[in-house]
Scaffold this active site. Structure first.
Site, PDB file in Angstrom:
ATOM      1  N   GLY A 199       0.830  -4.433  16.393  1.00 49.86           N
ATOM      2  CA  GLY A 199       0.002  -3.705  17.345  1.00 49.86           C
ATOM      3  C   GLY A 199       0.830  -3.214  18.509  1.00 49.86           C
ATOM      4  O   GLY A 199       1.928  -3.719  18.760  1.00 49.86           O
ATOM      5  N   GLU A 227       5.783  -4.732   5.108  1.00 51.61           N
ATOM      6  CA  GLU A 227       4.897  -3.836   4.354  1.00 51.61           C
ATOM      7  C   GLU A 227       5.435  -2.424   4.211  1.00 51.61           C
ATOM      8  O   GLU A 227       4.978  -1.672   3.337  1.00 51.61           O
ATOM      9  CB  GLU A 227       3.513  -3.792   5.014  1.00 51.61           C
ATOM     10  CG  GLU A 227       3.443  -3.082   6.357  1.00 51.61           C
ATOM     11  CD  GLU A 227       3.788  -3.951   7.552  1.00 51.61           C
ATOM     12  OE1 GLU A 227       3.458  -3.562   8.686  1.00 51.61           O
ATOM     13  OE2 GLU A 227       4.383  -5.027   7.345  1.00 51.61           O
ATOM     14  N   CYS A 237       5.060  -9.104  13.366  1.00 55.51           N
ATOM     15  CA  CYS A 237       5.429  -8.456  14.623  1.00 55.51           C
ATOM     16  C   CYS A 237       4.559  -8.986  15.777  1.00 55.51           C
ATOM     17  O   CYS A 237       4.709 -10.121  16.193  1.00 55.51           O
ATOM     18  CB  CYS A 237       5.337  -6.943  14.479  1.00 55.51           C
ATOM     19  SG  CYS A 237       6.159  -6.040  15.811  1.00 55.51           S
ATOM     20  N   TYR A 238       3.614  -8.188  16.277  1.00 52.65           N
ATOM     21  CA  TYR A 238       2.710  -8.662  17.323  1.00 52.65           C
ATOM     22  C   TYR A 238       1.969  -9.918  16.856  1.00 52.65           C
ATOM     23  O   TYR A 238       1.724 -10.835  17.648  1.00 52.65           O
ATOM     24  CB  TYR A 238       1.714  -7.552  17.669  1.00 52.65           C
ATOM     25  CG  TYR A 238       0.704  -7.911  18.738  1.00 52.65           C
ATOM     26  CD1 TYR A 238       1.052  -7.899  20.086  1.00 52.65           C
ATOM     27  CD2 TYR A 238      -0.601  -8.264  18.398  1.00 52.65           C
ATOM     28  CE1 TYR A 238       0.119  -8.221  21.070  1.00 52.65           C
ATOM     29  CE2 TYR A 238      -1.536  -8.585  19.374  1.00 52.65           C
ATOM     30  CZ  TYR A 238      -1.172  -8.557  20.701  1.00 52.65           C
ATOM     31  OH  TYR A 238      -2.083  -8.891  21.666  1.00 52.65           O
ATOM     32  N   SER A 249     -16.265  19.557  -0.099  1.00 53.59           N
ATOM     33  CA  SER A 249     -15.319  20.655   0.101  1.00 53.59           C
ATOM     34  C   SER A 249     -14.697  21.120  -1.200  1.00 53.59           C
ATOM     35  O   SER A 249     -14.162  22.226  -1.280  1.00 53.59           O
ATOM     36  CB  SER A 249     -14.203  20.215   1.052  1.00 53.59           C
ATOM     37  OG  SER A 249     -13.362  19.252   0.420  1.00 53.59           O
ATOM     38  N   GLY A 250     -14.739  20.269  -2.219  1.00 55.53           N
ATOM     39  CA  GLY A 250     -14.075  20.581  -3.477  1.00 55.53           C
ATOM     40  C   GLY A 250     -12.690  19.983  -3.565  1.00 55.53           C
ATOM     41  O   GLY A 250     -12.043  20.044  -4.613  1.00 55.53           O
ATOM     42  N   LYS A 256      -4.420   8.211  -0.297  1.00 60.99           N
ATOM     43  CA  LYS A 256      -4.671   9.269  -1.263  1.00 60.99           C
ATOM     44  C   LYS A 256      -4.447   8.825  -2.709  1.00 60.99           C
ATOM     45  O   LYS A 256      -5.242   9.144  -3.596  1.00 60.99           O
ATOM     46  CB  LYS A 256      -3.786  10.476  -0.946  1.00 60.99           C
ATOM     47  CG  LYS A 256      -4.000  11.669  -1.856  1.00 60.99           C
ATOM     48  CD  LYS A 256      -5.360  12.332  -1.651  1.00 60.99           C
ATOM     49  CE  LYS A 256      -5.390  13.085  -0.343  1.00 60.99           C
ATOM     50  NZ  LYS A 256      -6.631  13.884  -0.184  1.00 60.99           N
ATOM     51  N   ASP A 303     -10.719  14.225  -1.979  1.00 59.30           N
ATOM     52  CA  ASP A 303     -11.451  13.161  -1.294  1.00 59.30           C
ATOM     53  C   ASP A 303     -12.963  13.310  -1.428  1.00 59.30           C
ATOM     54  O   ASP A 303     -13.671  12.386  -1.844  1.00 59.30           O
ATOM     55  CB  ASP A 303     -11.056  13.124   0.189  1.00 59.30           C
ATOM     56  CG  ASP A 303      -9.564  12.968   0.385  1.00 59.30           C
ATOM     57  OD1 ASP A 303      -8.913  12.357  -0.490  1.00 59.30           O
ATOM     58  OD2 ASP A 303      -9.039  13.477   1.387  1.00 59.30           O
ATOM     59  N   SER A 304     -13.482  14.485  -1.083  1.00 59.24           N
ATOM     60  CA  SER A 304     -14.936  14.661  -1.145  1.00 59.24           C
ATOM     61  C   SER A 304     -15.425  14.692  -2.590  1.00 59.24           C
ATOM     62  O   SER A 304     -16.551  14.287  -2.881  1.00 59.24           O
ATOM     63  CB  SER A 304     -15.359  15.927  -0.406  1.00 59.24           C
ATOM     64  OG  SER A 304     -14.841  17.081  -1.017  1.00 59.24           O
ATOM     65  N   HIS A 357       8.520  -5.742   9.826  1.00 57.84           N
ATOM     66  CA  HIS A 357       7.389  -5.277   9.015  1.00 57.84           C
ATOM     67  C   HIS A 357       7.755  -5.298   7.529  1.00 57.84           C
ATOM     68  O   HIS A 357       8.433  -4.376   7.045  1.00 57.84           O
ATOM     69  CB  HIS A 357       6.987  -3.859   9.424  1.00 57.84           C
ATOM     70  CG  HIS A 357       6.347  -3.782  10.775  1.00 57.84           C
ATOM     71  ND1 HIS A 357       4.994  -3.922  10.961  1.00 57.84           N
ATOM     72  CD2 HIS A 357       6.895  -3.602  12.004  1.00 57.84           C
ATOM     73  CE1 HIS A 357       4.717  -3.822  12.257  1.00 57.84           C
ATOM     74  NE2 HIS A 357       5.852  -3.619  12.908  1.00 57.84           N
TER      75      HIS A 357
END
Length: 514
Positions: A53, A169, A80-81, A221-222, A370, A225-226, A167
């Site tokens: 963070g 990841e 980290c944090y 939207s096509g 994605k 995602d949508s 990190h």
């Protein structure tokens, strides 16, 4: 099924942690940093990870987890944090570092450790911190160090507390996934039994629980995602879903016809098409600032829905609005709960709803990247060609035309972009790139065609490679391909006499130009 809880302290890498865990076929969920320990216990978590963070644990108002997290009886890993929180809250001490560590450094393993079992050092790790642990809590010991920190990795196996100053990841940390696997399988002792099919079942159950018998409108939207959200919601609630496709005049060539064919004709979904091209272009007249354009397009989308809602509601009675928001959108818009992350650019489908909006939001893929969205799409029956279509921004060509948006510019850009994409498909490079598109630059340059002087516009080709859109490199397309695309555009697209290729990476640039 075991759950690993990731407590989010505002890091832009929080979702990457959850994603890496899912890639290990272990179920992960992100929770707000202050989630009560009782809630985590009720969820049956098998381990807890405290994310990084931007705050400092030395600040009076810095975010802290419920202290009961350390008494759940499950392993806790601080990154980290998160490491600094473990030290500060369990008897150690944190101090400002005299030398901040941002970027790569070398990790030297100094002791035996379950967390670092099988890790060969020294190894390159990725840091992003200005504080460091100055004193270890009682019972903890250091098992690795970097040039700037003697406590780059700590372990208290008796209390099952672990910490990493770096990190694991991110891709820049070598053997980072192996470190996470040690935490999951050797320390938490969970099984690799989570699959995308599990996410589908959970998402369907969550949608049904949220909307009940109510109807839902989807801003379709096509794009990938949508489209995935449409298929997921159709699977979950069937005829309760009405898809609304808004043609804002900023679409790619033939996009409206493709959407109608796929969703109305093939999937038999309820689909309403709203032609609002003239309305959007009028609103954008004279506007050059990219953030203002994004806000106008996003705001106008909502107004279109509000204007069209009475007619659609008369038939559907919808009370919810679904959106294809994914996690990179959330990160760049700094919309993470309790986050202090900087806004990179706003997304029209993130935090853009007015307070008086009558529809409640449904965002079933908000926590996915994605590539995970594409995997989900396969699970719900969408075709491969649709799922591997390149990302297309919600504001459409509005952010691929620099400065003011005009119909003339849109028509030129549509034609040029269609040539580029067609040649990428023919050459086999389309699926080798993460995203490719053309940018219209409203600058005229002098050229010569047929022994005559021309004074026409400039377009730029943009193609990048990436794994998650958080970072990206420019695609090294063959010169012969670029030559062919350039020649076709100049010869076939009236109004263009010069083509350039963008070789900027992200960072420092973004993938889209605006």
């Amino acid at each position: 099924m075991a759950i690993i809880a990731v407590l989010d302290f505002g890091s832009q890498y929080t979702q990457v942690i959850a994603r890496r865990i899912r890639e290990c076929n272990v179920h992960s969920r992100i929770f707000p940093f202050n989630t009560p320990a009782a809630v985590l216990r009720a969820e049956g978590v098998a381990g807890v990870i405290l994310s990084g963070g931007p705050a400092s644990v030395k600040e009076p108002e810095s975010p802290r987890p419920d202290a009961g997290v350390f008494d759940l009886g499950v392993p806790v890993l601080g990154i980290c944090y998160g490491l600094q929180l473990i030290a500060e809250m369990t008897g150690g001490a944190v101090a400002k570092s005299t030398h901040r560590e941002y970027g790569s450094s070398t990790l030297e393993i100094t002791g035996e450790s379950g967390l670092l079992a099988g890790i060969k050092g020294p190894l390159t790790v990725w840091n992003s911190h200005g504080d460091k642990v100055a004193r270890l809590p009682k019972g903890a010991r250091a098992v690795a160090r970097t040039e700037n920190s003697a406590f780059a990795a700590i372990e208290d196996s008796a209390r099952r507390r672990y910490g990493l100053q770096f990190h694991p990841e991110v891709e820049h940390t070598r053997q980072g996934v192996k470190i996470l696997k040690n935490f999951l399988f050797k320390i938490c002792r969970v099984k690799a039994d989570w699959r995308m099919s599990n996410f589908v079942n959970d998402a369907i159950a969550a949608v049904r629980a949220q909307v009940g018998e109510s109807n839902v409108l989807l801003a379709l939207s096509g794009g990938v995602d949508s489209s995935v959200v449409a298929a997921l919601l159709h699977k979950a609630i069937g005829k309760q879903l009405t898809c609304v496709f808004v043609d804002h005049g900023l679409l790619r060539l033939g996009e409206r016809e493709q959407v109608v064919k796929m969703f109305r004709d093939h999937f038999k979904m309820n689909l309403v098409v709203v032609d609002a091209a003239e309305r959007f272009l009028k609103k954008l007249k004279g506007v050059e600032d990219p953030e203002k354009k994004r806000k106008i397009i996003g705001g106008e989308f909502i107004k279109v829905f509000e204007d069209e809602f009475p007619k659609i509601a008369e038939q559907s009675g919808a009370k919810f609005l679904a959106q294809g928001t994914i996690y990179p959108d959330v990160i760049e818009s700094a919309a993470i709960a309790n986050s202090h992350s900087a806004v990179i650019k706003s997304h029209h489908n993130v935090g853009g709803l007015p307070k008086n909006m009558k529809l409640k939001l449904v965002e079933p893929i908000r926590e996915l990247f994605k590539d995970e969205v594409r995997a989900l799409g396969l699970e719900v029956g969408l075709p491969h060609d649709m799922l591997w279509r390149h990302p297309f921004p919600g504001p459409g060509l509005g952010v691929r035309i620099l400065g003011e948006v005009k119909k003339e510019y849109c028509d030129i850009l549509r034609a040029a972009d269609a040539v580029f994409i067609e040649e990428l498909h023919k050459s086999g490079w389309y699926e080798k790139t993460w995203q490719a598109f053309t940018v219209f630059i409203p600058v005229k340059t002098v050229g010569v065609m047929g022994d005559e002087r021309t004074y026409d516009y400039l377009v730029s080709l943009r193609a990048v490679t990436s794994s998650d859109a958080m970072t990206a490199d420019w695609a090294h397309l063959p010169y012969e391909l670029l030559q062919k695309v350039s020649g076709r555009i100049i010869n076939e697209v009236k109004g263009v006499n010069r083509v350039v290729y963008d070789i900027s990476s992200k960072p420092p640039a973004t993938i889209e130009w605006e």
